[in-house]
Design a protein around this motif. Structure first.
Motif, PDB file in Angstrom:
ATOM      1  N   ILE A 134     -10.950  20.022   7.504  1.00 54.38           N
ATOM      2  CA  ILE A 134      -9.619  19.677   6.982  1.00 54.38           C
ATOM      3  C   ILE A 134      -9.260  18.234   7.331  1.00 54.38           C
ATOM      4  CG2 ILE A 134      -8.836  22.068   7.004  1.00 54.38           C
ATOM      5  CD1 ILE A 134      -7.258  21.489   9.564  1.00 54.38           C
ATOM      6  N   LYS A 135      -8.391  17.683   6.515  1.00 52.32           N
ATOM      7  CA  LYS A 135      -8.039  16.268   6.696  1.00 52.32           C
ATOM      8  C   LYS A 135      -7.151  16.056   7.917  1.00 52.32           C
ATOM      9  CE  LYS A 135      -5.809  12.431   4.273  1.00 52.32           C
ATOM     10  NZ  LYS A 135      -5.074  12.011   3.084  1.00 52.32           N
ATOM     11  N   GLN A 136      -6.177  16.946   8.088  1.00 55.50           N
ATOM     12  CA  GLN A 136      -5.177  16.701   9.132  1.00 55.50           C
ATOM     13  C   GLN A 136      -4.570  18.011   9.596  1.00 55.50           C
ATOM     14  OE1 GLN A 136      -3.199  14.785   5.683  1.00 55.50           O
ATOM     15  NE2 GLN A 136      -1.351  14.978   6.925  1.00 55.50           N
ATOM     16  N   ALA A 137      -3.805  17.926  10.658  1.00 51.92           N
ATOM     17  CA  ALA A 137      -3.175  19.113  11.229  1.00 51.92           C
ATOM     18  C   ALA A 137      -2.413  19.872  10.150  1.00 51.92           C
ATOM     19  CB  ALA A 137      -2.211  18.690  12.331  1.00 51.92           C
TER      20      ALA A 137
ATOM     21  N   SER B 208      -3.332   9.482   9.744  1.00 47.49           N
ATOM     22  CA  SER B 208      -2.760   9.081  11.038  1.00 47.49           C
ATOM     23  C   SER B 208      -1.652  10.046  11.466  1.00 47.49           C
ATOM     24  CB  SER B 208      -2.221   7.653  10.952  1.00 47.49           C
ATOM     25  OG  SER B 208      -1.176   7.608  10.007  1.00 47.49           O
ATOM     26  N   LEU B 209      -1.332  11.010  10.616  1.00 48.11           N
ATOM     27  CA  LEU B 209      -0.300  11.992  10.950  1.00 48.11           C
ATOM     28  C   LEU B 209      -0.865  13.166  11.752  1.00 48.11           C
ATOM     29  CD1 LEU B 209       1.082  10.360   8.712  1.00 48.11           C
ATOM     30  CD2 LEU B 209       1.854  12.484   7.686  1.00 48.11           C
ATOM     31  N   SER B 210      -2.170  13.185  11.903  1.00 52.29           N
ATOM     32  CA  SER B 210      -2.811  14.376  12.446  1.00 52.29           C
ATOM     33  C   SER B 210      -2.750  14.468  13.972  1.00 52.29           C
ATOM     34  CB  SER B 210      -4.274  14.388  11.990  1.00 52.29           C
ATOM     35  OG  SER B 210      -4.873  15.596  12.296  1.00 52.29           O
TER      36      SER B 210
ATOM     37  N   THR C 275       0.842  -1.195   0.000  1.00 49.10           N
ATOM     38  CA  THR C 275       0.000   0.000   0.000  1.00 49.10           C
ATOM     39  C   THR C 275       0.880   1.249   0.000  1.00 49.10           C
ATOM     40  OG1 THR C 275      -0.202  -0.283   2.372  1.00 49.10           O
ATOM     41  CG2 THR C 275      -2.075  -0.961   1.064  1.00 49.10           C
ATOM     42  N   TYR C 276       0.334   2.299  -0.520  1.00 44.90           N
ATOM     43  CA  TYR C 276       1.084   3.552  -0.687  1.00 44.90           C
ATOM     44  C   TYR C 276       2.362   3.320  -1.496  1.00 44.90           C
ATOM     45  CZ  TYR C 276      -1.778   6.560   2.276  1.00 44.90           C
ATOM     46  OH  TYR C 276      -2.794   7.324   2.782  1.00 44.90           O
ATOM     47  N   LYS C 277       2.324   2.243  -2.298  1.00 42.48           N
ATOM     48  CA  LYS C 277       3.397   1.957  -3.259  1.00 42.48           C
ATOM     49  C   LYS C 277       4.768   1.778  -2.603  1.00 42.48           C
ATOM     50  CE  LYS C 277       0.847   5.065  -6.243  1.00 42.48           C
ATOM     51  NZ  LYS C 277       0.502   6.405  -5.880  1.00 42.48           N
TER      52      LYS C 277
ATOM     53  N   ASP D 280      -2.999  19.514   4.676  1.00 44.32           N
ATOM     54  CA  ASP D 280      -4.418  19.168   4.504  1.00 44.32           C
ATOM     55  C   ASP D 280      -4.714  18.942   3.020  1.00 44.32           C
ATOM     56  OD1 ASP D 280      -7.212  19.216   4.200  1.00 44.32           O
ATOM     57  OD2 ASP D 280      -7.268  21.424   4.326  1.00 44.32           O
ATOM     58  N   GLU D 281      -4.780  17.684   2.649  1.00 43.46           N
ATOM     59  CA  GLU D 281      -4.914  17.358   1.220  1.00 43.46           C
ATOM     60  C   GLU D 281      -6.320  17.564   0.665  1.00 43.46           C
ATOM     61  OE1 GLU D 281      -3.493  13.322   1.003  1.00 43.46           O
ATOM     62  OE2 GLU D 281      -1.440  13.969   0.625  1.00 43.46           O
ATOM     63  N   TYR D 282      -7.277  17.864   1.537  1.00 42.99           N
ATOM     64  CA  TYR D 282      -8.639  18.047   1.018  1.00 42.99           C
ATOM     65  C   TYR D 282      -8.806  19.374   0.279  1.00 42.99           C
ATOM     66  CZ  TYR D 282     -10.158  14.019   3.812  1.00 42.99           C
ATOM     67  OH  TYR D 282     -10.312  12.763   4.345  1.00 42.99           O
TER      68      TYR D 282
ATOM     69  N   VAL E  81       8.220   6.581   0.024  1.00 46.19           N
ATOM     70  CA  VAL E  81       8.684   7.400   1.147  1.00 46.19           C
ATOM     71  C   VAL E  81       8.046   8.787   1.022  1.00 46.19           C
ATOM     72  CG1 VAL E  81      10.739   8.387   2.230  1.00 46.19           C
ATOM     73  CG2 VAL E  81      10.866   6.138   1.111  1.00 46.19           C
ATOM     74  N   PHE E  82       7.420   9.241   2.065  1.00 49.85           N
ATOM     75  CA  PHE E  82       6.755  10.550   2.090  1.00 49.85           C
ATOM     76  C   PHE E  82       7.481  11.470   3.091  1.00 49.85           C
ATOM     77  CE2 PHE E  82       2.389   9.662   0.200  1.00 49.85           C
ATOM     78  CZ  PHE E  82       2.596   8.333  -0.097  1.00 49.85           C
ATOM     79  N   TRP E  83       6.880  12.627   3.334  1.00 50.13           N
ATOM     80  CA  TRP E  83       7.432  13.531   4.362  1.00 50.13           C
ATOM     81  C   TRP E  83       7.332  12.910   5.754  1.00 50.13           C
ATOM     82  CZ3 TRP E  83       4.077  17.573   7.151  1.00 50.13           C
ATOM     83  CH2 TRP E  83       2.745  17.164   7.214  1.00 50.13           C
ATOM     84  N   ASP E  84       6.568  11.819   5.846  1.00 49.80           N
ATOM     85  CA  ASP E  84       6.382  11.112   7.111  1.00 49.80           C
ATOM     86  C   ASP E  84       7.724  10.827   7.800  1.00 49.80           C
ATOM     87  OD1 ASP E  84       4.203  10.806   5.348  1.00 49.80           O
ATOM     88  OD2 ASP E  84       3.482   9.023   6.363  1.00 49.80           O
ATOM     89  N   THR E  85       8.726  10.447   6.987  1.00 48.97           N
ATOM     90  CA  THR E  85       9.999  10.019   7.573  1.00 48.97           C
ATOM     91  C   THR E  85      10.674  11.168   8.315  1.00 48.97           C
ATOM     92  OG1 THR E  85      10.216   8.635   5.627  1.00 48.97           O
ATOM     93  CG2 THR E  85      12.135   8.785   7.055  1.00 48.97           C
TER      94      THR E  85
HETATM   95  C1  BGC Z   1      -1.509  12.058   4.229  1.00 45.17           C
HETATM   96  C2  BGC Z   1      -0.096  12.521   3.947  1.00 45.17           C
HETATM   97  C3  BGC Z   1       0.856  11.391   4.266  1.00 45.17           C
HETATM   98  C4  BGC Z   1       0.479  10.146   3.498  1.00 45.17           C
HETATM   99  C5  BGC Z   1       1.332   8.962   3.867  1.00 45.17           C
HETATM  100  C6  BGC Z   1      -1.788  10.820   3.417  1.00 45.17           C
HETATM  101  O1  BGC Z   1      -3.060  10.334   3.714  1.00 45.17           O
HETATM  102  O2  BGC Z   1      -2.432  13.057   3.912  1.00 45.17           O
HETATM  103  O3  BGC Z   1       0.213  13.645   4.723  1.00 45.17           O
HETATM  104  O4  BGC Z   1       2.142  11.771   3.943  1.00 45.17           O
HETATM  105  O5  BGC Z   1      -0.860   9.809   3.763  1.00 45.17           O
HETATM  106  O6  BGC Z   1       1.222   8.657   5.215  1.00 45.17           O
END
Ligand code: BGC
Length: 730
Positions: free
Chosen positions: A580-583, A617-619, A319-321, A467-469, A324-328
């Protein structure tokens, strides 16, 4: 006392997928989902490999799952005893997360008596290519058993199949499967060796997707019939000699035996816990959830490499391919920085080594500098597609702009590198590509600045914040603030390079027009528009946010026609509202709490939290951290627990449109750690020195943790009104 065991009693088919995540074991090289030995791809079995990807046809590029060398199926008196098919009399799975051991015990009632399987496995932390399993059969009668065990290469893929061809063979009792991938012709090799404490008849069976041995024997009630399996996984990326290495590894471990390998594995885990365990007196639930989160972070740390990062769903699948995102950098880095800085360096090295990819991406948008991949795979390839969500109603792909507009990703890379330098005092990373990385990220933002003719300031338009929305907005506060941060850091780097006076730094200075760049970045930092609090202290998330419909999360949720519907995009239920989706603003303020007074932080916490769906889950952890900065540990607490238990409860979102997004949540795990240590523990650094300012939740009596700082290990003890920082021996 902490209970280091997670268990599930009874078999519940609905929990199968979730348990795959919750009971995951891993060692950074591979993650093994918490599935049963008899499970196949239908039950989402995966031995997920780090950092190796493939693309099949038009599907998404995703990480590889290795053939499953753990596969074992039991037949008694000609009948198959397996889940989910045959209802058990008793069933239990468990994870000992102190020692990273997965176990299962299942008993069925057969017409002639009880049949029990008891198994244990681990992904060796000592030897990253190794999996080991002990599988025992117990019956209370003389049972005619056929045990089928070997390598199942019919792997679960989301966008596969990724192996064009397999070759299977047996060599001196070892089973070997080698798969060749579609896109880059990489090879994945699994070697399996098997020892038993009984004599049986063996038959080898090979078909186009598996190599199995079939063992026939008769049990008796007096003893347990044990099969020990050794599985080695190597790829052609590891070495040219991958097959022989795999066989050698299996042979070596078969010689030393299961107990020896198990002990070495446990010892390694003990070493990790000796530095990273967090003790919380007065709140076992929090202590267990937090340490369980740390278990997950340890399990996916790429210790076998010096340049690799962690995927958003860890090693729990494709999942999520596997990207690596900004999560790290923004969520997981602190844990490694404080407990194992070498891993932090490896994570950042990955970004430095993918700078070329980021420069190419910037160029492709007509920009200068480095625009990092939103969903980064090897070489910095951006796996994020233009159509990242599928509309549930039409089944059509929806145009999303995550890849094009989430420009805050580059600043996350800068943030990570600077944090590493500040914390470790290790400037060498600057001279090994870190400096260019930071400067190129600043150049990227510089090339995006807009200047209005009637204003003496710069703006950033057409972006997506955290906030991706809300896509394609102007002047997202978080993004602008992080861009300003990037300019400031680039100016610092340009000065630092001169100071370091090394050949490399002189070369870098000569490469750039240092003075000119410095002036540009200084000017950009000064004039970049940063949204300011209004008369009520509220900072607008982006231009025009406040004009959007002001409704509650519940109202927006009630408008959904389908529970899997995507909330954002052109017609999403949240798009035209303030939900909003997240913080977003909260993330900014949690990272830069000194930008404003405490009143402003507080006003924004109260304003934005009710408007946040927490759909990522980052929120939660960002709200928890901000609440701590506002001296509200009690308000922070539920968000902390939510973050720390993301993978225990499995309550996170499973779908974005028609796309499965389940898996583990390492960013939430890292966020929980940040909240405990930086938030409740109030850990901070002043003039290179460690300081703490306890903000413990009311029920916590004491918080104890260790951290490594500039080569020294410290133990920190905090109560509500006292604290002790002491150096550890050795
Ligand atoms: C979140 C992003 C996050 C990604 C991977 C998305 O749902 O909006 O902020 O980087 O998931 O966790």
């Amino acid at each position: 006392m902490i209970n280091w065991k997670v268990k599930e009693q009874g078999f519940c088919p609905d929990q199968m997928i979730n348990n795959g995540n919750k009971f995951l074991i891993g060692n950074g090289y591979m993650g093994v989902r918490g599935t049963l030995e008899e499970f196949r791809k239908e039950e989402l079995v995966a031995i997920n490999l780090a950092g190796i990807y493939d693309r099949a046809g038009e599907g998404w590029r995703e990480p590889l799952n290795a053939p499953n060398g753990l596969y074992t199926l039991l037949k008694v008196d000609g009948e198959v005893y397996s889940l989910p098919g045959a209802a058990p009399k008793e069933h239990c799975i468990g994870l000992d997360y102190r020692r990273a051991l997965f176990s299962r015990k299942t008993t069925w009632k057969s017409p002639r008596g009880n049949v029990t399987i008891q198994a244990e496995r681990f992904a060796s932390l000592e030897e990253p290519h190794l999996l080991a399993m002990k599988y025992c059969i117990l019956t209370d009668f003389h049972a005619d058993v056929e045990l089928i065990t070997g390598i199942d290469a019919d792997v679960w893929d989301i966008n596969g199949p990724h192996y064009d061809a397999f070759s299977f063979h047996e060599e001196a009792g070892r089973l070997i499967a080698v798969g060749t991938t579609h896109e880059s012709r990489d090879q994945v090799c699994v070697a399996e060796g098997c020892q038993t404490n009984f004599i049986s008849e063996h038959k080898l069976h090979i078909d186009d997707r598996s190599i199995m041995r079939r063992m026939s024997f008769v049990t008796d009630a007096a003893r347990s019939f044990e099969v020990t399996k050794w599985i080695a996984v190597y790829t052609s990326k590891d070495s040219d000699d991958f097959e022989q290495q795999a066989i050698r590894l299996v042979n070596d471990h078969m010689k030393s035996g299961y107990e020896a390998s198990r002990c070495a594995h446990i010892r390694k885990w003990e070493e990790k816990w000796a530095v990273s365990e967090v003790m919380i007196e007065g709140d076992d639930e929090a202590m267990e959830a937090l340490n369980y989160s740390l278990y997950h972070l340890h399990s996916i740390a790429p210790r076998h490499s010096d340049s690799l990062s962690i995927a958003a769903r860890g090693l729990s699948g494709q999942t999520y391919k596997g990207a690596v995102f900004w999560d790290t950098e923004m969520f997981m880095l602190d844990f490694f920085l404080y407990t194992e800085p070498e891993v932090a360096r490896t994570l950042l090295r990955y970004r430095i080594d993918t700078l070329e990819g980021a420069k190419n991406k910037a160029r492709s948008y007509g920009c200068e500098g480095a625009f990092y991949a939103w969903e980064s795979q090897e070489g910095g390839y951006d796996a994020c597609s233009d159509y990242n969500v599928t509309d549930v109603f039409t089944g059509r792909p929806m145009r999303t702009y995550f890849k094009d507009k989430q420009i805050h990703i580059s600043s996350a890379v800068v943030y990570g590198i600077i944090k590493y330098i500040d914390y470790t005092g290790d400037y060498s990373i600057l001279l090994e590509g870190g400096a260019e990385t930071i400067i190129e990220c600043a150049k990227f933002y510089y090339s995006l600045l807009l200047k209005k003719v009637n204003k003496n300031c710069y703006e950033l338009h057409d972006v997506i914040g955290p906030d991706e929305y809300h896509e394609r907005v102007n002047n997202n506060g978080y993004t602008n603030r992080m861009a300003k941060y990037t300019f400031d850091q680039a100016v610092w780097v340009l000065d630092k390079l001169c100071e370091l006076q090394e050949d490399v730094s002189e070369r870098i200075c000569a490469m750039y027009e240092r003075e000119k760049l410095k002036q540009q970045f200084e000017d950009a930092s000064q004039k970049l528009y940063i949204p300011q609090p209004d008369e009520k202290g509220i900072i607008e998330q982006f231009d025009g946010y406040k004009t959007l419909e002001d409704v509650s999360v519940e109202t927006v949720k009630a408008r959904l026609l389908n529970e899997k519907e995507y909330w954002g995009g052109a017609y999403g239920v949240a798009t035209h509202t303030q939900i909003i989706k997240q913080a977003d603003v909260a993330a900014w303020l949690a990272l830069f709490p000194t930008d404003f007074s405490k009143d402003i932080l507080l006003a924004n916490w109260h304003y934005y939290e009710p408007k946040t769906e927490h759909g990522s889950s980052l929120s939660a952890c960002m709200y928890a951290l901000l609440a701590c900065k506002c001296d509200m540990p009690d308000r922070a607490y539920p968000f902390f627990i939510k973050s720390a238990s993301a993978d225990l409860t499995g309550h996170g979102k499973q779908w974005a449109g028609l796309i499965y997004i389940g898996g583990t949540h390492p960013a939430a795990a890292g966020g929980a750690y940040m909240t405990a240590i930086n938030g409740f523990g109030g850990l901070h650094f002043k003039d290179g020195e460690l300081k703490v300012k306890p903000q413990l939740p009311p029920t916590w009596k004491k918080l104890r943790f260790k951290i490594r700082h500039r080569g020294v290990l410290y133990q920190i003890d905090e109560t509500h009104d006292d604290m002790l920082i002491k150096k550890c021996e050795g």
